[in-house]
Every structure is written in structure tokens, then in C-alpha cells.
Scaffold this motif. Structure first.
Motif, PDB file in Angstrom:
ATOM      1  N   GLN A 216      30.953  45.405 -25.626  1.00  0.00           N
ATOM      2  CA  GLN A 216      31.901  44.581 -26.342  1.00  0.00           C
ATOM      3  C   GLN A 216      33.303  45.157 -26.176  1.00  0.00           C
ATOM      4  O   GLN A 216      33.481  46.362 -26.326  1.00  0.00           O
ATOM      5  N   ILE A 217      34.277  44.314 -25.868  1.00  0.00           N
ATOM      6  CA  ILE A 217      35.649  44.828 -25.683  1.00  0.00           C
ATOM      7  C   ILE A 217      36.631  43.849 -26.321  1.00  0.00           C
ATOM      8  O   ILE A 217      36.371  42.635 -26.359  1.00  0.00           O
ATOM      9  N   SER A 218      37.745  44.390 -26.813  1.00  0.00           N
ATOM     10  CA  SER A 218      38.714  43.507 -27.497  1.00  0.00           C
ATOM     11  C   SER A 218      39.591  42.792 -26.465  1.00  0.00           C
ATOM     12  O   SER A 218      39.793  43.275 -25.349  1.00  0.00           O
ATOM     13  N   TYR A 219      40.129  41.644 -26.886  1.00  0.00           N
ATOM     14  CA  TYR A 219      41.047  40.907 -26.003  1.00  0.00           C
ATOM     15  C   TYR A 219      42.199  41.810 -25.560  1.00  0.00           C
ATOM     16  O   TYR A 219      42.599  41.801 -24.395  1.00  0.00           O
ATOM     17  N   ASP A 220      42.738  42.598 -26.515  1.00  0.00           N
ATOM     18  CA  ASP A 220      43.908  43.411 -26.172  1.00  0.00           C
ATOM     19  C   ASP A 220      43.586  44.426 -25.085  1.00  0.00           C
ATOM     20  O   ASP A 220      44.379  44.650 -24.172  1.00  0.00           O
ATOM     21  N   GLU A 221      42.399  45.061 -25.192  1.00  0.00           N
ATOM     22  CA  GLU A 221      42.051  46.070 -24.186  1.00  0.00           C
ATOM     23  C   GLU A 221      41.795  45.438 -22.822  1.00  0.00           C
ATOM     24  O   GLU A 221      42.295  45.918 -21.793  1.00  0.00           O
ATOM     25  N   ILE A 222      41.047  44.363 -22.786  1.00  0.00           N
ATOM     26  CA  ILE A 222      40.743  43.762 -21.478  1.00  0.00           C
ATOM     27  C   ILE A 222      42.007  43.133 -20.882  1.00  0.00           C
ATOM     28  O   ILE A 222      42.193  43.129 -19.663  1.00  0.00           O
ATOM     29  N   LEU A 223      42.901  42.682 -21.757  1.00  0.00           N
ATOM     30  CA  LEU A 223      44.168  42.140 -21.244  1.00  0.00           C
ATOM     31  C   LEU A 223      44.961  43.243 -20.549  1.00  0.00           C
ATOM     32  O   LEU A 223      45.473  43.058 -19.441  1.00  0.00           O
ATOM     33  N   GLU A 224      45.029  44.407 -21.181  1.00  0.00           N
ATOM     34  CA  GLU A 224      45.724  45.527 -20.542  1.00  0.00           C
ATOM     35  C   GLU A 224      45.003  45.903 -19.249  1.00  0.00           C
ATOM     36  O   GLU A 224      45.627  46.092 -18.211  1.00  0.00           O
ATOM     37  N   MET A 225      43.670  45.998 -19.318  1.00  0.00           N
ATOM     38  CA  MET A 225      42.916  46.403 -18.116  1.00  0.00           C
ATOM     39  C   MET A 225      43.167  45.412 -16.982  1.00  0.00           C
ATOM     40  O   MET A 225      43.422  45.792 -15.837  1.00  0.00           O
ATOM     41  N   ALA A 226      43.116  44.110 -17.301  1.00  0.00           N
ATOM     42  CA  ALA A 226      43.286  43.096 -16.264  1.00  0.00           C
ATOM     43  C   ALA A 226      44.703  43.146 -15.696  1.00  0.00           C
ATOM     44  O   ALA A 226      44.897  43.061 -14.479  1.00  0.00           O
ATOM     45  N   SER A 227      45.695  43.339 -16.556  1.00  0.00           N
ATOM     46  CA  SER A 227      47.080  43.385 -16.068  1.00  0.00           C
ATOM     47  C   SER A 227      47.324  44.644 -15.246  1.00  0.00           C
ATOM     48  O   SER A 227      48.227  44.689 -14.426  1.00  0.00           O
ATOM     49  N   LEU A 228      46.523  45.678 -15.500  1.00  0.00           N
ATOM     50  CA  LEU A 228      46.756  46.960 -14.828  1.00  0.00           C
ATOM     51  C   LEU A 228      45.821  47.163 -13.639  1.00  0.00           C
ATOM     52  O   LEU A 228      45.634  48.272 -13.175  1.00  0.00           O
ATOM     53  N   GLY A 229      45.191  46.095 -13.172  1.00  0.00           N
ATOM     54  CA  GLY A 229      44.464  46.192 -11.912  1.00  0.00           C
ATOM     55  C   GLY A 229      42.966  45.976 -11.961  1.00  0.00           C
ATOM     56  O   GLY A 229      42.324  45.923 -10.909  1.00  0.00           O
ATOM     57  N   ALA A 230      42.359  45.850 -13.157  1.00  0.00           N
ATOM     58  CA  ALA A 230      40.902  45.620 -13.188  1.00  0.00           C
ATOM     59  C   ALA A 230      40.630  44.179 -12.750  1.00  0.00           C
ATOM     60  O   ALA A 230      40.824  43.246 -13.515  1.00  0.00           O
ATOM     61  N   GLY A 231      40.231  44.030 -11.498  1.00  0.00           N
ATOM     62  CA  GLY A 231      40.119  42.694 -10.905  1.00  0.00           C
ATOM     63  C   GLY A 231      39.035  41.812 -11.507  1.00  0.00           C
ATOM     64  O   GLY A 231      38.940  40.637 -11.177  1.00  0.00           O
TER      65      GLY A 231
END
Ligand code: ADP
Ligand code: ASP
Ligand code: MG
Length: 433
Positions: A216-231
Motif C-alpha cells: 500500500q502506498i500513498s498518492y503523495d509518495e507514488i506521485l513523487e516516485m513517478a515524477s522522479l523517474g519510477a516508470g
């Protein structure tokens, strides 16, 4: 439409009752590898039928098959190394259009009524910024009508049309955004993202093999991850998810098991220091040395970049003395030429002595909502890089992330040592506190 009852909220997972299922919409998105050939399309089609049999109305969003988008880009470059962006969108949208019609044919062959639709046909209206358009509105009525007539609707991801009927695309990986935006417009119960990994991992498992799946992951964390390169997810899709409260379930198209639920933050998440790490390789940095240190210059530079439709990531400015300041910012490599041209135009006006560009960099980041309430995170990251003799070019932080720019050739090593330091090979509850 039924709006109560949620059965995919983390610990509270349960199957919906028959009553809850009535008229509930499920959006299923299949990425390129999940529809790469006829067998995979049939397998994906079976998942859509299985959901329909459970009582859902099903909307499928599909990407171009396999590496087709890359191949179309290569075709374009062969005839024109600097292709007009409008024509690029016209070309790239054909990849998804092929998948959706094949998908509908596969469903019909399985006796399931289906209809495929392009972005234009569902009136997915975007702005006119070709190759990175943003969705403005969707006509969910066009889809709902077919759903109510018992069809599975298969929508081409990644594409829309602008107000002048030009085909637009949403940026690489944009089918996720099509899916979540549709789920929001249709008030779907869940948006399932079927892909070639079985969920969101602590980092890219292709680079760090010991990465573990996050339940389970929060929107804020996955948003940062996605913006920072997690494809694994397109960052715009998460913005939609958070804004419109769409539950997103990232899961494997090959196995039938629970993946990762993306949801609002719950108190337990605060206890996790670092949830994930990322590496961003498609990045370039532009530095402006000796800009006149006076009010209005930063505004001039960035409004000029905005006019050129350049998306700027991180900005660093430091005062050198009373007269001069140094400034640098990062952009995606696809925006580098536009950014360079824009800065060249404004350079003299802001008294900039010289410009430098680095496109041999990688940005390694750690992300976690727990950072808000814990100390000692930054020194652990910098210490791990120092021990591995990796030089840090620049550092940027936010409340829930720390990013270090390093030489590109040391990028993967940097990611690995950081993952080891924060024990990202273990589930969160087994890491040292
Ligand atoms: P699709 O074609 O299904 O959209 P993508 O290639 O866009 O698939 O995204 C899936 C890939 O994202 C995975 O194969 C994986 O290598 C990569 N990836 C990067 N970071 C992560 C992460 N933190 N968790 C899972 N996968 C990740
Ligand atoms: N086909 C597009 C791409 O390869 C969109 C997507 O896959 O999401 O980027
Ligand atoms: Mg993708």
C-alpha cells in the motif's frame, strides 16, 4: 450508480457483495507488454470478461503493443530528425488504435460484445500542447451508453483531441493517465493497472533485483516516485487519482494476485522512514552563471521557459555576491533543445555571463512520508554515497524526498548503495527503526 462500499482499501480487502457490484464500473488498463501479441491480448480480454461475469461494467484502456511507440518514433526520425509535434502525435496515436481494435476483435471472438474507441471518439479533450497534452474533459456519456447496452468498451490510451480536432498525446507512459482520468469521469470503483511487474516496488526491480513489493502506498509518495523517474506509473495519473479519489490497483497481467493499492495516507505510513528510491536518467541540467542579482530576473527566465512550454523540474539559485547570482534547473531531455533555445534568447536581458548544460547526469532520490517526522535521513543517504566514492553534483529536498544529482555512469551504483542503506530489500516492518 452505487457509490458506497469500497473493497480495495488496504487491510480491509474483501470481495464486493452482489448488491455492491450492480452497475459498478471497473477500469482495467493494459500496458504495452501486456498486449504485445495475440496470446497476450486474449489473456487480457479474459480478465475483462471475468470482471464482467462478476457483475461489473468494464472499460478497458490499452497501450500500443510491445515497443511499437519506440518503433514509430524511430520511423519518424528516419524521415525527419526534428519532426513537427502535431505530426508526431498523429503518428504515435496509431499504435494504440491498433491495439484497441484487435482487443475488441478478440472479445467478439469470445462471444463478448465489445466496441473500441479512439480518444477523439470519446471526446477526450486536451489542451493543444502536442506530445505532452493535458486532459481537460471527457464525455463519459458516450462510453456509458455502450456499457448499458452490455458491451465492454476498449479505449485507446495516451491520446486525445484538442479543441480544433487535432490528435494529441499525453506524454510517454500516458495511458495510465487516460485510464485514471476515465475512472474519475465514470466514477469507477477501482482503476486496475495491469503491467509486467506485480505492483509498485521499493525501487525499479530491473535495476535493484532485491527490491520488494509495497502493499500500500500513498498518492503523495507514488506521485513523487513517478515524477522522479519510477516508470511504473505516469505522474499525471496520480494527480487525477488523488484529486478525484480514484482507487488505483497496480498488478500483474500474468499472475492473478494482489498488487499495490495506491490510496490516501493512513497513519501507519508515517512510521516508514523511506518507502522507495528512484533514478531519473532522462534528465538534463542547465546552469546560468552570474545572473544579475536583482528583482524580476527569475520571473523573466521562467516565464520565458513557460512560453516555450518547457516543463521545469528542480530549480536551485544561490547568491554569489550583491551583484550576481547563479541559477540552475533540470528539465526532461525531450525539453532540452527548447529550453536551451529559450535561455539563449533571454541570456543578455538578465545579464547572464555564461550558460552550461549537462546531459550526462542521473538523479537518485529517496521518498517517504515518514521523513516529515524523522531525523537522520539526509546524512544516511549522503554517507552511503560518500562511502561508495560517488560525488554529489547537487542536492534538492522537499518534505518527503531527498534527491542527489550524480554522474550518469555512477547512477545505478548510487541507487543500489542507497537502497542497501535504507534496507529497501526488506518489507517496511522488518527494517531497523
Ligand atoms: P506498461 O507498459 O505496463 O505501462 P511500464 O514499462 O511503463 O509498463 O512500467 C513497468 C516497469 O516500470 C517495470 O517493468 C519496471 O521495470 C519499471 N519500474 C520502475 N520503477 C518501478 C517501481 N518502483 N516499481 C515497479 N516497477 C518499476
Ligand atoms: N504507448 C505510449 C508509450 O509507449 C503510452 C503508454 O504506453 O502508456 O509511451
Ligand atoms: Mg507505462
Amino acid at each position: 450508480m452505487l457509490v458506497t462500499g469500497c473493497w480495495l482499501t488496504g487491510n480491509e480487502q474483501r470481495e464486493p457483495s452482489n448488491e455492491e457490484r450492480i452497475m459498478s464500473i471497473l477500469v482495467q488498463k493494459f500496458g504495452g507488454t501486456s498486449v504485445a501479441n495475440a496470446e497476450k491480448i486474449r489473456r487480457a480480454a479474459s480478465k475483462a470478461i471475468a470482471a464482467m461475469r462478476k457483475g461489473y461494467q468494464v472499460v478497458v484502456v490499452a497501450s500500443a503493443r510491445g515497443h511499437q511507440t519506440d518503433e514509430l518514433i524511430a520511423d519518424a526520425m528516419e524521415v525527419n530528425p526534428n519532426p513537427p509535434k502535431r505530426e508526431m502525435d498523429q503518428l504515435l496515436s496509431t499504435g494504440e488504435q491498433q491495439t484497441v481494435s484487435l482487443f475488441a476483435m478478440a472479445l467478439e471472438a469470445m462471444d463478448q460484445p465489445a466496441i473500441s474507441m479512439t480518444g477523439g471518439q470519446i471526446r477526450m479533450i486536451t489542451d493543444g500542447v502536442h506530445t505532452k497534452a493535458r486532459i481537460k474533459s471527457i464525455d463519459s456519456g458516450r462510453i456509458q451508453k455502450h456499457l448499458d447496452e452490455g458491451r465492454i468498451v476498449i479505449v485507446a490510451g495516451f491520446q486525445g483531441i484538442d479543441e480544433n480536432e487535432n490528435i494529441t498525446t499525453l506524454g510517454r507512459g500516458g495511458s495510465d493517465t487516460s485510464a485514471v482520468a476515465l475512472a474519475a469521469a465514470l466514477k469507477a470503483k477501482v482503476c486496475e493497472i495491469y503491467t509486467d511487474v506485480d505492483g509498485v516496488y521499493t525501487t525499479d526491480p530491473r535495476i535493484y533485483k532485491k527490491a520488494v513489493k509495497i502493499d500500500q502506498i500513498s498518492y503523495d509518495e507514488i506521485l513523487e516516485m513517478a515524477s522522479l523517474g519510477a516508470g511504473v506509473m505516469h505522474s499525471r495519473s496520480i494527480e487525477f487519482g488523488k484529486k478525484y479519489d480514484v482507487k488505483i490497483h497496480v498488478r500483474s497481467s500474468l499472475e492473478d494476485k494482489e498488487g499495490t493499492i495506491i490510496t490516501h495516507e493512513v497513519p501507519q505510513m508515517e512510521g516508514i522512514l523511506v518507502s522507495g528510491a528512484t533514478i531519473h536518467k532522462d534528465l538534463a541540467k542547465i546552469g546560468l552563471v552570474g545572473v544579475d542579482n536583482k528583482p524580476g530576473n527569475a520571473a523573466k527566465i521562467f516565464s520565458h521557459l513557460a512560453k516555450a512550454k518547457v516543463v521545469v523540474n528542480d530549480i536551485i539559485q544561490t547568491e554569489v555576491n550583491a551583484k550576481k547570482a547563479n541559477m540552475s534547473f533540470t528539465v526532461g531531455k525531450s525539453d532540452l533543445n527548447d529550453a536551451k533555445a529559450s535561455i539563449e534568447q533571454i541570456k543578455d536581458e538578465v545579464g547572464c555571463d555564461s550558460i552550461f548544460v549537462r546531459d550526462d547526469i542521473a538523479e537518485v532520490s529517496i521518498i517517504g512520508v515518514g521523513m516529515r517526522t524523522h531525523y537522520g535521513v539526509a546524512d544516511k543517504m549522503f554517507g552511503a554515497l560518500a562511502k561508495a566514492k560517488i560525488n554529489i553534483d547537487s542536492i534538492v529536498t522537499s518534505e518527503i524526498r531527498i534527491s542527489c544529482i550524480v554522474d550518469k555512469e555512477q547512477g545505478e551504483k548510487a541507487l543500489t548503495v542507497v537502497c542497501v542503506a535504507f534496507e529497501l530489500d526488506k518489507p517496511a516492518e522488518k527494517r531497523q527503526k
